[in-house]
Design a protein around this motif. Structure first.
Motif, PDB file in Angstrom:
ATOM      1  N   ASP A 257       0.824  -1.217   0.000  1.00  0.00           N
ATOM      2  CA  ASP A 257       0.000   0.000   0.000  1.00  0.00           C
ATOM      3  C   ASP A 257       0.853   1.259   0.000  1.00  0.00           C
ATOM      4  OD1 ASP A 257      -2.794  -0.452  -0.204  1.00  0.00           O
ATOM      5  OD2 ASP A 257      -2.811  -1.349   1.780  1.00  0.00           O
ATOM      6  N   GLU A 258       1.957   1.218   0.732  1.00  0.00           N
ATOM      7  CA  GLU A 258       2.869   2.368   0.744  1.00  0.00           C
ATOM      8  C   GLU A 258       3.452   2.598  -0.653  1.00  0.00           C
ATOM      9  OE1 GLU A 258       5.709   1.380   3.718  1.00  0.00           O
ATOM     10  OE2 GLU A 258       4.260   1.448   5.354  1.00  0.00           O
ATOM     11  N   GLY A 265       0.012   8.657  -5.549  1.00  0.00           N
ATOM     12  CA  GLY A 265      -0.373   9.813  -4.753  1.00  0.00           C
ATOM     13  C   GLY A 265      -1.427   9.438  -3.723  1.00  0.00           C
ATOM     14  N   ARG A 266      -1.681  10.343  -2.798  1.00  0.00           N
ATOM     15  CA  ARG A 266      -2.654  10.075  -1.748  1.00  0.00           C
ATOM     16  C   ARG A 266      -4.070  10.021  -2.313  1.00  0.00           C
ATOM     17  NH1 ARG A 266      -0.735  14.190   3.117  1.00  0.00           N
ATOM     18  NH2 ARG A 266       1.308  13.236   3.526  1.00  0.00           N
ATOM     19  N   ARG A 273      -8.671   4.408  -3.711  1.00  0.00           N
ATOM     20  CA  ARG A 273      -8.479   3.897  -5.063  1.00  0.00           C
ATOM     21  C   ARG A 273      -8.543   2.374  -5.090  1.00  0.00           C
ATOM     22  NH1 ARG A 273      -4.356   7.953  -5.270  1.00  0.00           N
ATOM     23  NH2 ARG A 273      -4.757   9.568  -6.841  1.00  0.00           N
ATOM     24  N   MET A 274      -9.100   1.862  -6.155  1.00  0.00           N
ATOM     25  CA  MET A 274      -9.225   0.428  -6.405  1.00  0.00           C
ATOM     26  C   MET A 274     -10.292  -0.244  -5.544  1.00  0.00           C
ATOM     27  SD  MET A 274      -7.037  -0.103  -8.822  1.00  0.00           S
ATOM     28  CE  MET A 274      -7.306   1.573  -9.387  1.00  0.00           C
ATOM     29  N   GLN A 295       1.636   8.839   6.095  1.00  0.00           N
ATOM     30  CA  GLN A 295       3.083   8.908   6.265  1.00  0.00           C
ATOM     31  C   GLN A 295       3.796   7.865   5.403  1.00  0.00           C
ATOM     32  OE1 GLN A 295       3.723   8.365  10.446  1.00  0.00           O
ATOM     33  NE2 GLN A 295       2.611  10.209  11.038  1.00  0.00           N
ATOM     34  N   GLY A 296       3.002   7.179   4.566  1.00  0.00           N
ATOM     35  CA  GLY A 296       3.537   6.046   3.806  1.00  0.00           C
ATOM     36  C   GLY A 296       4.729   6.388   2.942  1.00  0.00           C
ATOM     37  N   GLN A 297       4.646   7.519   2.247  1.00  0.00           N
ATOM     38  CA  GLN A 297       5.738   7.874   1.349  1.00  0.00           C
ATOM     39  C   GLN A 297       7.023   8.084   2.119  1.00  0.00           C
ATOM     40  OE1 GLN A 297       4.818  11.100  -1.272  1.00  0.00           O
ATOM     41  NE2 GLN A 297       6.855  11.147  -2.185  1.00  0.00           N
TER      42      GLN A 297
END
Length: 342
Positions: A257-258, A265-266, A273-274, A295-297
């Motif tokens: 997911d990250e 993008g967020r 999304r999806m 904070q994933g990115q």
């Protein structure tokens, strides 16, 4: 609301349900006669997933058809309101009653159904605009050529007033320009994300839900057809980013997911999304998961840096061992040379 003609025809003739002018060889709007003519008390069972989304193909298609029929019915969805959010709640409740009269569907799915109804109503307005507004230049021609079996004249006049408004025209032009810039499109047709997700889950030996990268791959290509260039580029980037992770972490859902979020993008507020309509980030990820996604990115970058640092240290270790081996060989040579000189 009393029990109106579901077809929405002002003439009361069932044969005009969802009808409209169309060219030769073009498919007309679905009339849903099989659902309208069901015996009293008979209802279609709808299977839903853990988020309340209909997920079985055939029954979901019937439900979607019925929702489209309601959206084109001016008695259920009057066209005098500019937006879905402006329509009084009483009309929406009547729509929900009309849905549950024909389908066995849990209350948790109400949000999904109303979201689809809003989308179908918007599509209906677009069809009307293309067929009876954009084709004509003068207000009189637009009023004269409207099919009054589709919409009462007073509601048509309200739409004409809205579409003639300067601000609305400017907004419409901006939306057209933005849509023309979209190069990445899914290839699912009328099939929903929920139906596809359930299909992939059933095909998985362990019955696991497909991750978002797999969903992206599946929904952006058709059998025998290549993916559009931008979708292919995004997918390649996701796969490349994921391959940079340690092997044991490449199957981790959080890492996947990250990676998806880093490339795509967020997600916009209230949407994932999806997953399609009716599903929120809170439902999918929970509060902690939502914070982690935001904070994933940053986390993904830290993990990548950590992995690269470990590789550098490992490489330096290999180089150090090679140097030690060379020094040992040199010392052995010097010892042998000194012995031969002695």
């Amino acid at each position: 609301m009393s029990n109106p003609n579901v077809c929405g025809s002002t003439s009361g003739n069932d044969n005009t349900c969802g009808s409209g002018k169309r060219g030769r060889g073009q498919r007309g709007r679905t009339k849903a006669h099989d659902i309208i003519n069901m015996p009293d008390g008979e209802r279609i069972q709808i299977e839903v997933n853990e988020w309340g989304q209909p997920c079985e193909g055939e029954s979901t298609a019937k439900l979607t058809t019925w929702i489209g029929t309601l959206a084109r019915n001016h008695l259920y969805c009057p066209l005098t309101y500019p937006k879905w959010t402006n329509i009084p709640q009483s009309y929406k409740e009547d729509c929900w009653k009309a849905i549950t009269a024909k389908f066995i569907i849990p209350e948790v799915s109400k949000t999904w159904c109303l979201d689809r109804l809003a989308k179908r109503l918007k599509d209906h307005k677009c069809d009307l605009k293309a067929e009876y507004y954009s084709k004509y230049d003068s207000p009189s021609d637009r009023r004269k050529n409207i099919d009054l079996q589709l919409i009462p004249l007073e509601q048509w006049d309200a739409l004409l007033k809205l579409w003639d408004d300067k601000k609305h025209k400017e907004l419409s032009d901006r939306n057209k320009k933005n849509k023309s810039k979209q190069k990445m499109r899914h290839r699912m047709g009328r099939t929903s994300y929920a139906v596809i997700r359930e299909k992939l889950r059933n095909e998985d030996p362990e019955k696991k839900l497909p991750n978002r990268i797999k969903m992206f791959d599946f929904t952006h290509k058709r059998p025998g057809c290549s993916m559009d260039d931008e979708s292919a580029e995004k997918l390649e980037k996701m796969q490349r980013e994921l391959s940079l992770q340690p092997e044991e972490m490449q199957q981790d859902n959080d890492v996947i997911d990250e990676t998806f979020t880093k490339v795509m993008g967020r997600d916009r507020r209230g949407y994932v999304r999806m997953f399609g309509p009716g599903v929120t980030p809170k439902q999918v990820f929970g509060l902690e998961g939502l914070r982690a996604q935001r904070q994933g990115q940053h986390i993904s970058e830290l993990r990548l840096e950590n992995s690269q640092l470990k590789e550098q240290i490992s490489q330096q270790g290999v180089e150090m061992n090679e140097m030690k081996s060379q020094i040992a060989m040199l010392m052995l040579f010097m010892t042998s040379f000194q012995s031969s000189q002695g």
